[in-house]
Design a protein around this motif. Structure first.
Motif, mmCIF file in Angstrom:
data_model
loop_
_atom_site.group_PDB
_atom_site.id
_atom_site.type_symbol
_atom_site.label_atom_id
_atom_site.label_comp_id
_atom_site.label_asym_id
_atom_site.label_seq_id
_atom_site.Cartn_x
_atom_site.Cartn_y
_atom_site.Cartn_z
ATOM 1 N N ILE A 18 34.901 35.603 20.992
ATOM 2 C CA ILE A 18 35.666 34.810 21.864
ATOM 3 C C ILE A 18 36.630 35.330 22.558
ATOM 4 N N ALA A 19 37.550 35.825 21.872
ATOM 5 C CA ALA A 19 38.856 36.902 22.258
ATOM 6 C C ALA A 19 38.592 37.812 23.254
ATOM 7 N N LYS A 20 37.519 38.502 22.953
ATOM 8 C CA LYS A 20 37.007 39.698 23.936
ATOM 9 C C LYS A 20 36.552 39.122 25.116
ATOM 10 N N GLU A 21 35.743 38.178 24.976
ATOM 11 C CA GLU A 21 35.209 37.538 26.180
ATOM 12 C C GLU A 21 36.039 37.016 27.106
ATOM 13 N N ARG A 22 37.311 36.232 26.526
ATOM 14 C CA ARG A 22 38.099 35.593 27.312
ATOM 15 C C ARG A 22 39.082 36.646 28.008
ATOM 16 N N LEU A 23 39.245 37.713 27.329
ATOM 17 C CA LEU A 23 40.052 38.501 27.900
ATOM 18 C C LEU A 23 39.525 39.510 29.058
ATOM 19 N N GLN A 24 38.166 39.740 29.041
ATOM 20 C CA GLN A 24 37.048 40.490 29.933
ATOM 21 C C GLN A 24 37.216 39.429 31.325
ATOM 22 N N ILE A 25 37.404 38.236 31.129
ATOM 23 C CA ILE A 25 37.108 37.443 32.091
ATOM 24 C C ILE A 25 38.611 37.135 32.675
ATOM 25 N N VAL A 26 39.422 36.990 32.152
ATOM 26 C CA VAL A 26 40.913 36.965 32.592
ATOM 27 C C VAL A 26 41.275 38.049 33.321
ATOM 28 N N LEU A 27 40.926 39.198 32.868
ATOM 29 C CA LEU A 27 41.127 40.568 33.540
ATOM 30 C C LEU A 27 40.607 40.706 34.904
ATOM 31 N N ILE A 28 39.454 40.328 34.899
ATOM 32 C CA ILE A 28 38.648 40.207 36.153
ATOM 33 C C ILE A 28 39.611 39.676 37.246
ATOM 34 N N HIS A 29 40.150 38.550 36.876
ATOM 35 C CA HIS A 29 40.633 37.759 37.660
ATOM 36 C C HIS A 29 42.269 38.293 37.871
ATOM 37 N N ASP A 30 42.828 38.678 36.904
ATOM 38 C CA ASP A 30 44.223 39.330 37.012
ATOM 39 C C ASP A 30 44.083 40.506 38.014
ATOM 40 N N ARG A 31 42.936 41.442 37.925
ATOM 41 C CA ARG A 31 42.867 42.687 38.700
ATOM 42 C C ARG A 31 42.511 42.266 39.894
ATOM 43 N N ALA A 32 41.914 41.399 40.331
ATOM 44 C CA ALA A 32 41.457 41.083 41.721
ATOM 45 C C ALA A 32 42.481 40.298 42.327
ATOM 46 N N ASP A 33 43.720 39.891 41.797
ATOM 47 C CA ASP A 33 44.737 39.343 42.330
ATOM 48 C C ASP A 33 45.544 40.077 43.500
ATOM 49 N N ILE A 34 45.163 39.859 44.695
ATOM 50 C CA ILE A 34 45.631 40.626 45.651
ATOM 51 C C ILE A 34 46.764 40.308 46.353
ATOM 52 N N THR A 35 47.803 40.912 46.620
ATOM 53 C CA THR A 35 48.973 40.342 47.330
ATOM 54 C C THR A 35 48.751 39.908 48.802
ATOM 55 N N PRO A 36 49.297 38.993 49.212
ATOM 56 C CA PRO A 36 49.044 38.577 50.780
ATOM 57 C C PRO A 36 49.195 39.825 51.635
ATOM 58 N N GLU A 37 50.152 40.732 51.341
ATOM 59 C CA GLU A 37 50.408 42.005 52.073
ATOM 60 C C GLU A 37 49.046 42.705 52.135
ATOM 61 N N MET A 38 48.392 42.970 50.829
ATOM 62 C CA MET A 38 47.494 43.880 50.712
ATOM 63 C C MET A 38 46.027 43.121 51.569
ATOM 64 N N LEU A 39 46.056 41.713 51.450
ATOM 65 C CA LEU A 39 45.090 41.021 52.244
ATOM 66 C C LEU A 39 45.072 41.532 53.807
ATOM 67 N N ASP A 40 46.324 41.266 54.147
ATOM 68 C CA ASP A 40 46.655 41.309 55.628
ATOM 69 C C ASP A 40 46.294 42.750 56.105
ATOM 70 N N ASN A 41 46.594 43.637 55.185
ATOM 71 C CA ASN A 41 46.216 45.243 55.522
ATOM 72 C C ASN A 41 44.721 45.564 55.562
ATOM 73 N N LEU A 42 44.086 44.692 54.385
ATOM 74 C CA LEU A 42 42.297 44.736 54.557
ATOM 75 C C LEU A 42 42.113 44.036 55.622
ATOM 76 N N ARG A 43 42.632 42.887 56.129
ATOM 77 C CA ARG A 43 42.102 42.113 57.226
ATOM 78 C C ARG A 43 42.130 43.021 58.374
ATOM 79 N N LYS A 44 42.991 43.652 58.576
ATOM 80 C CA LYS A 44 43.466 44.670 59.903
ATOM 81 C C LYS A 44 42.421 45.781 59.864
ATOM 82 N N ASP A 45 42.278 46.646 58.785
ATOM 83 C CA ASP A 45 41.053 47.533 58.545
ATOM 84 C C ASP A 45 39.885 47.028 58.894
ATOM 85 N N MET A 46 39.401 45.626 58.455
ATOM 86 C CA MET A 46 38.098 45.195 58.631
ATOM 87 C C MET A 46 37.731 44.941 60.133
#
Lengths: 120, 267
Positions: A18-46
Motif C-alpha cells: 500500500i505504501a509503495k503504491e501510494r508513493l508512486q501515485i503521489v509522486l506522479i502528481h508531485d512531479r507533474a506540479d508545474i509552476t504557473p511560469e513554466m506553464l506560461d512558457n509552455l503555452r508560448k512555445d505551443m
C-alpha cells in the motif's frame, strides 16, 4: 488454480505494498506540479509551433493538466480560425472546418513524469 | 586528494541528518582524513550536542563571515580524534543571516584546510537548505522507508539535480528488517525503484543511536552496534571502497527469493 498461483506469489502483501503504491501515485502528481511560469512558457512555445500551421483564436486557448487517479494528461483546447493552405497541402484535411478541438499529449495514457526540478 | 564538500540533506525533518553527519564525520576522521562537520542549521543547531561538543562552542561560522573572529577560532577540535573539527551554527540568528554567496565563500575557506567538509543541512526546501547545498559538490540524501520521507526525498533530489550536485547518493535510514520481512515496511529495493538514485548505505533501526545521542558520543567512535557498522561502511564507500550491501542482499533473499521459493513450493 491460476488464481491460487498468483495469490501465492503476491501473498507478501502487507502494508508495504500500500505504501509503495501510494508513493508512486503521489509522486506522479508531485512531479507533474508545474509552476504557473513554466506553464506560461509552455503555452508560448505551443502557440509558436501551432501558428506555423494554422491561425488560432489566442483569446480562447485553454491549457492545463488533467490529473486523474493514476495518470496525468496535458490537455490543450485551441480554437482554430483558419488552416494555412500551403502548409497542410500534403495532408488531406478540410481547411474550411472552423472550430477544431484538439486534445493533445498522452491521450489519457499513463504518464510517469520525470522528477520535478527545483528550478523556479 | 582534492577536498570534497558533501551536503547531507533529506527534505523531511527527523530522519537522521545530524546523526548521520556526526557519525560519518567521525568515521572519516578515524581513517585519518581531515574532516570538518559544519552545522548549517542556523537557529536550530544540534550538531554540537550530537557530537558532545556543546560546551566548547565559542564562535560560529557567521562570526567568521562577519569578521568577528578567524576561522580557526570558530573551529572546535574534537579531542577524541585528531583530525576532526566542528564548525557550529549561530543559535540566536535566523536562516537569512547569511547569503548563498557567503556560504560559498565559507566553503572555499574550508576547502583549503580539510579533506572532507560535511554540511549538515536543515530540514525543508527553502533558504536554509539552499545555503547548505550551494557550496557543496556532492550530496547524501537520507530517507527512512516511509511514505512522507521518500516523498520529500524525491523533492530534494530534484532540487539537488537542478543545482548540479553529483553524485547524489541515498542513505536508507532506520530500516526495520523484522517489519520488512513481514511485508509491513518498504524495503530498500522499493525505495531505490522510486527514487532512482545510487545507494550508499543502509542503516538499521538501532537503540544504541538514542543512547549515543544521550551521551554525546557518536557511535562511530568505537561502538560495534549494527548502526555504527553501517555508518563506518558508508564512510568507506565515500572514500571509494567497494563494500557490498550485506543486509540488502539479506532483505532481498527474505523478500523476493522467499516469495519465489514459496511459489515453487520449496518452503
Amino acid at each position: 488454480m491460476a488464481w491460487d498461483f498468483l495469490k501465492r506469489l503476491f501473498s507478501t502483501g502487507g502494508s508495504k505494498n500500500i505504501a509503495k503504491e501510494r508513493l508512486q501515485i503521489v509522486l506522479i502528481h508531485d512531479r507533474a506540479d508545474i509552476t504557473p511560469e513554466m506553464l506560461d512558457n509552455l503555452r508560448k512555445d505551443m502557440i509558436d509551433v501551432i501558428t506555423k500551421y494554422m491561425e488560432v483564436d489566442l483569446s480562447k486557448i485553454e491549457m492545463d493538466f488533467d490529473r486523474e487517479d493514476r495518470s496525468v494528461a496535458f490537455v490543450a483546447n485551441i480554437p482554430v480560425t483558419r488552416i494555412k493552405r500551403g502548409v497542410v497541402a500534403s495532408s488531406a484535411g478540410k481547411p474550411e472546418e472552423r472550430k477544431e478541438q484538439e486534445k493533445t499529449a498522452n491521450g489519457g495514457k499513463k504518464a510517469t513524469p520525470k522528477r520535478k526540478s527545483g528550478q523556479p | 586528494m582534492d577536498p570534497r564538500i558533501i551536503v547531507i540533506t533529506s527534505g523531511k525533518g527527523g530522519v537522521g541528518k545530524t546523526t548521520t553527519t556526526s557519525n560519518i564525520a567521525v568515521a572519516l576522521a578515524k581513517m585519518g582524513h581531515r574532516v570538518v562537520a559544519v552545522d548549517a542549521d542556523i537557529g536550530l543547531r544540534n550538531l554540537d550536542v550530537m557530537m558532545g561538543l556543546e560546551n566548547r562552542v565559542v564562535y560560529n561560522f557567521i562570526d567568521v563571515l562577519e569578521g568577528t573572529c578567524r576561522l580557526n577560532q570558530a573551529l572546535v577540535r574534537d579531542k577524541r580524534a585528531d583530525t576532526l573539527f566542528l564548525l557550529p551554527a549561530a543559535q540566536t540568528r535566523t536562516k537569512d543571516a547569511v547569503t548563498p554567496d557567503q556560504m560559498e565563500q565559507l566553503c572555499d575557506m574550508l576547502r583549503k584546510e580539510f579533506d572532507f567538509i560535511l554540511l549538515d543541512s536543515p530540514a525543508g526546501i527553502e533558504g536554509g537548505f539552499k545555503n547548505a547545498a550551494v557550496g557543496a559538490d556532492e550530496a547524501l540524501v537520507i530517507a527512512t522507508p516511509e511514505v512522507p520521507s521518500v516523498r520529500d526525498a524525491d523533492r530534494i533530489i530534484g532540487m539537488l539535480e537542478s543545482m548540479g550536485k553529483a553524485p547524489i547518493r541515498l542513505i536508507v535510514n532506520r530500516l526495520r528488517s523484522n517489519l520488512v520481512r513481514e511485508g509491513e515496511m518498504l524495503d530498500v529495493r522499493d525505495v531505490l525503484d522510486i527514487l532512482a538514485i545510487d545507494l550508499i548505505g543502509i542503516v538499521p533501526e538501532d537503540d544504541s543511536v538514542v543512547k549515543s545521542s544521550n551521551r554525546g558520543e557518536p557511535l562511530a567512535f568505537g561502538d560495534s552496534s549494527p548502526a555504527a557498522l553501517a555508518f563506518q561502511r558508508i564512510a568507506s564507500r565515500i572514500v571509494g571502497e567497494e563494500i557490498p550491501f550485506p543486509s540488502f542482499e539479506e532483505e532481498q533473499n527474505k523478500g523476493f527469493f522467499a516469495a519465489l521459493k514459496k511459489f515453487f513450493g520449496l518452503k
